[in-house]
Design an enzyme around this catalytic site. Structure first.
Site, mmCIF file in Angstrom:
data_model
loop_
_atom_site.group_PDB
_atom_site.id
_atom_site.type_symbol
_atom_site.label_atom_id
_atom_site.label_comp_id
_atom_site.label_asym_id
_atom_site.label_seq_id
_atom_site.Cartn_x
_atom_site.Cartn_y
_atom_site.Cartn_z
ATOM 1 N N GLU A 94 9.592 0.051 26.233
ATOM 2 C CA GLU A 94 10.097 1.398 25.916
ATOM 3 C C GLU A 94 8.911 2.336 26.083
ATOM 4 O OE1 GLU A 94 13.169 1.937 25.306
ATOM 5 O OE2 GLU A 94 14.063 0.276 24.199
ATOM 6 N N GLY A 125 5.374 2.207 23.684
ATOM 7 C CA GLY A 125 4.128 2.966 23.729
ATOM 8 C C GLY A 125 3.991 3.650 25.070
ATOM 9 N N SER A 126 2.747 3.887 25.465
ATOM 10 C CA SER A 126 2.503 4.659 26.686
ATOM 11 C C SER A 126 2.791 3.823 27.932
ATOM 12 C CB SER A 126 1.042 5.111 26.703
ATOM 13 O OG SER A 126 0.203 3.980 26.756
ATOM 14 N N GLU A 145 0.941 3.608 30.541
ATOM 15 C CA GLU A 145 -0.284 2.940 30.995
ATOM 16 C C GLU A 145 -0.408 1.553 30.357
ATOM 17 O OE1 GLU A 145 -3.615 5.174 29.675
ATOM 18 O OE2 GLU A 145 -5.076 3.765 30.529
ATOM 19 N N VAL A 146 -0.282 1.483 29.032
ATOM 20 C CA VAL A 146 -0.419 0.195 28.349
ATOM 21 C C VAL A 146 0.816 -0.673 28.639
ATOM 22 C CG1 VAL A 146 -0.722 -0.944 26.123
ATOM 23 C CG2 VAL A 146 -1.861 1.226 26.557
ATOM 24 N N GLY A 147 1.972 -0.047 28.741
ATOM 25 C CA GLY A 147 3.194 -0.801 29.040
ATOM 26 C C GLY A 147 3.088 -1.565 30.346
ATOM 27 N N CYS A 172 8.934 10.395 22.504
ATOM 28 C CA CYS A 172 9.184 9.955 23.882
ATOM 29 C C CYS A 172 10.414 10.640 24.463
ATOM 30 C CB CYS A 172 9.362 8.452 23.902
ATOM 31 S SG CYS A 172 10.516 7.899 22.650
ATOM 32 N N LYS A 199 2.524 -6.023 15.741
ATOM 33 C CA LYS A 199 1.212 -5.344 15.756
ATOM 34 C C LYS A 199 1.447 -3.841 15.604
ATOM 35 C CE LYS A 199 -1.757 -3.393 17.937
ATOM 36 N NZ LYS A 199 -2.291 -2.056 17.548
ATOM 37 N N GLU A 259 3.751 13.705 30.746
ATOM 38 C CA GLU A 259 4.129 13.741 29.340
ATOM 39 C C GLU A 259 2.948 14.306 28.551
ATOM 40 O OE1 GLU A 259 4.313 9.923 27.290
ATOM 41 O OE2 GLU A 259 6.217 10.520 26.396
#
Ligand code: NAD
Length: 494
Positions: A256, A234-235, A237-239, A295, A182, A395
């Protein structure tokens, strides 16, 4: 400004979804914007739960044939994809620049070459998926194999989409898994072009791509019971949300996530003959040329007080010489922030620090979104803050570095480790004892010494603390992250 380079759009790839070896156009679409110009480049198909269902089913059907193929054959196909990507290098690099805002000369060409390099690395090491024989005596023969986990769902961000996409494709496919990838909604075009190049290469269903929004296609992939392993970049929060989805069904997961990486300068690295090289490496580590949207950006600079003045002067001089411009302008060194939302977040961080009394050695609070013709904040170096400020802890994901002087090694190590992140770190010293001692003390998954470069295929890459779980980018990391061990024990009756 020189003449802007033209781009060539993907053709069938604008369908957005590649499922079971066929292109498929969902009813809905999404716009892809060029952040350097704040204009729509094109629309692509916007997949959601039904497309994810179809892609996972296709990946499941393709699994038995793919996992039993000799590893060398799987590797050869990845090598061929690298060759095709190299053949279309300039075309793909321009697409990448247009959609990400990462400038062609300093960033997007390098990323495209690097992406082919990842494919080529895994093409070569695919045959290293070896098992072991165990010493249980002459009556027992026991061996272990490395088995693919199954159907992998990978979700990638927009900041290095091609490099990360090629990494996920390489690791999943080399180890015998099938994949549903995705891409990020902000930057799917280079990945869709890559998928066009790969369309006739792998058996149908081995590589599936579903473009769509995070809360639609991404969430559906993370929650899908048919996905055996999730690999998310990704971020944080979503991780965390993806990790919870994986935990609910005990799926494997690699994460990651973000970082706030320290960059520590010792006095010996700022001697007159080394000053310029060190300052350039600090600027590279900060990823100013990628608008700080990395990152691994060394966004917290700790400079020994004895060399504070010359180091900061050299960093500012190098930074100020960088040209901010359109990502498709050969003259530009630095491009644009990906979208209005991210630009506004960067602006809010800097404005808050300014209001709280931070000083700017260079740069400024960016203009408000409605007044910005492009999302191009100038690179900014902030001082007069300490390690507890929000700008020093969160970040920013923009071209913003905070610099803090230090006197004592133990104190600087404490400050460097005083963060919930632990992705990268940079040390500048030519004293071997210092380097070994500080490397050992820093809580980070990856440490650069006397350079500020990027990841190199073959190094096991990933974070500690809240920067992530698992290692990728190397055969060792891929074996740990994308395979399970199966043990077979035989009774021998001689
Ligand atoms: P993001 O988390 O917003 O999006 C990443 C991906 O997740 C996108 O494809 C998005 O569509 C998808 N997504 C969003 N919501 C989702 C949901 N609810 N369920 C499933 N998927 C969802 O991150 P971003 O803004 O695209 O990227 C920037 C972040 O990525 C930064 O924090 C950066 O540090 C991190 N990053 C980490 C690495 C690394 O290797 N550690 C590399 C690059 C970027």
């Amino acid at each position: 400004m020189t003449d802007l380079l033209p781009i060539t759009l993907p053709t069938v790839g604008l369908a957005g979804c590649f499922i079971d070896g066929e292109w498929f156009t969902p009813k809905a679409s999404l716009e892809v914007e060029n952040p350097s110009r704040r204009e729509v480049i094109t629309e692509v198909g916007r997949g959601g739960a039904p497309e994810i269902d179809a892609a996972v089913a296709a990946a499941r059907r393709a699994l038995p044939g793919w996992r039993t193929l000799p590893a060398a054959e799987r590797g050869a196909m990845l090598g061929e994809l690298a060759r095709r990507l190299d053949e279309h290098h300039e075309e793909v690099a321009r697409l990448l620049a247009a959609e990400t805002g990462n400038v062609i000369r300093t960033q997007s060409r390098g990323e495209t070459g690097g992406a082919a390099g990842v494919l080529r690395y895994f093409s070569g090491v695919a045959v290293e998926q070896k098992g072991e024989v165990l010493p249980f005596g002459s009556d027992l023969f026991s061996y272990s194999t490395r088995e693919p986990i199954g159907v992998v769902g990978s979700i990638i961000p927009w900041n290095s989409p091609l490099q990360l996409g090629c990494g996920k494709i390489s690791m999943a496919l080399a180890t015998g898994n099938t994949l549903v990838l995705k891409p990020a909604e902000d930057a799917p075009l280079a990945i869709l072009r890559l998928t066009e190049l790969a369309a006739d290469l792998f058996p149908p269903g081995v590589l599936n791509v579903v473009t769509g929004l995070g809360e639609e296609a991404g969430a559906a992939l993370a929650a899908h019971p048919g996905v055996d392993k999730l690999s998310f970049t990704g971020s944080s929060e979503v991780g965390f949300a993806v990790a919870r989805q994986a935990a609910d069904r005990l799926a494997h997961a690699t994460l990651e996530l973000g970082g706030k990486s320290p960059c520590i300068v010792f006095p010996d690295a700022a001697s007159p003959e080394r000053l310029r090289t060190t300052a350039q490496a600090i600027v590279n580590a900060m990823r100013f040329a990628r608008q700080g949207q990395s990152c691994t950006a060394g966004s917290r600079l700790f400079v020994h007080r004895d060399v504070w003045e010359p180091v900061m002067a050299a960093v500012v001089e190098i930074t100020d010489a960088m040209v901010v411009g359109d990502a498709l302008d050969e003259a530009a060194d630095i491009g644009a922030i990906i979208n209005a939302e991210r630009y506004a977040e960067v602006r809010a961080h800097v404005a808050e620090a300014e209001q709280a009394g931070a000083e700017f050695l260079t740069g400024a609070t960016p203009a408000p979104v409605d007044e910005a013709p492009a999302f191009q904040p100038v690179p900014t170096v902030i001082v007069g803050v300490d390690n507890s400020w929000r700008i020093s802890r969160e970040e920013v994901f923009g071209p913003v570095m905070v610099a803090i002087p230090w006197d004592d090694e133990a104190d600087v190590i404490d400050m460097a480790n005083d963060t919930h992140y632990g992705l990268a770190a940079f040390i500048f010293s030519h004293d071997i004892d210092t380097v070994m001692r500080v490397s050992s003390a820093l809580e980070a998954g990856w440490i650069w010494v006397n350079d500020g470069g990027g990841q190199i295929p073959g190094m096991s890459y990933g974070g500690v603390k809240q920067s992530g779980v698992g290692r990728e980018y190397s055969i060792e990391g891929a074996l740990e992250a994308y395979t399970t061990r199966k043990s077979v024990t035989m009774r021998l009756r001689g």
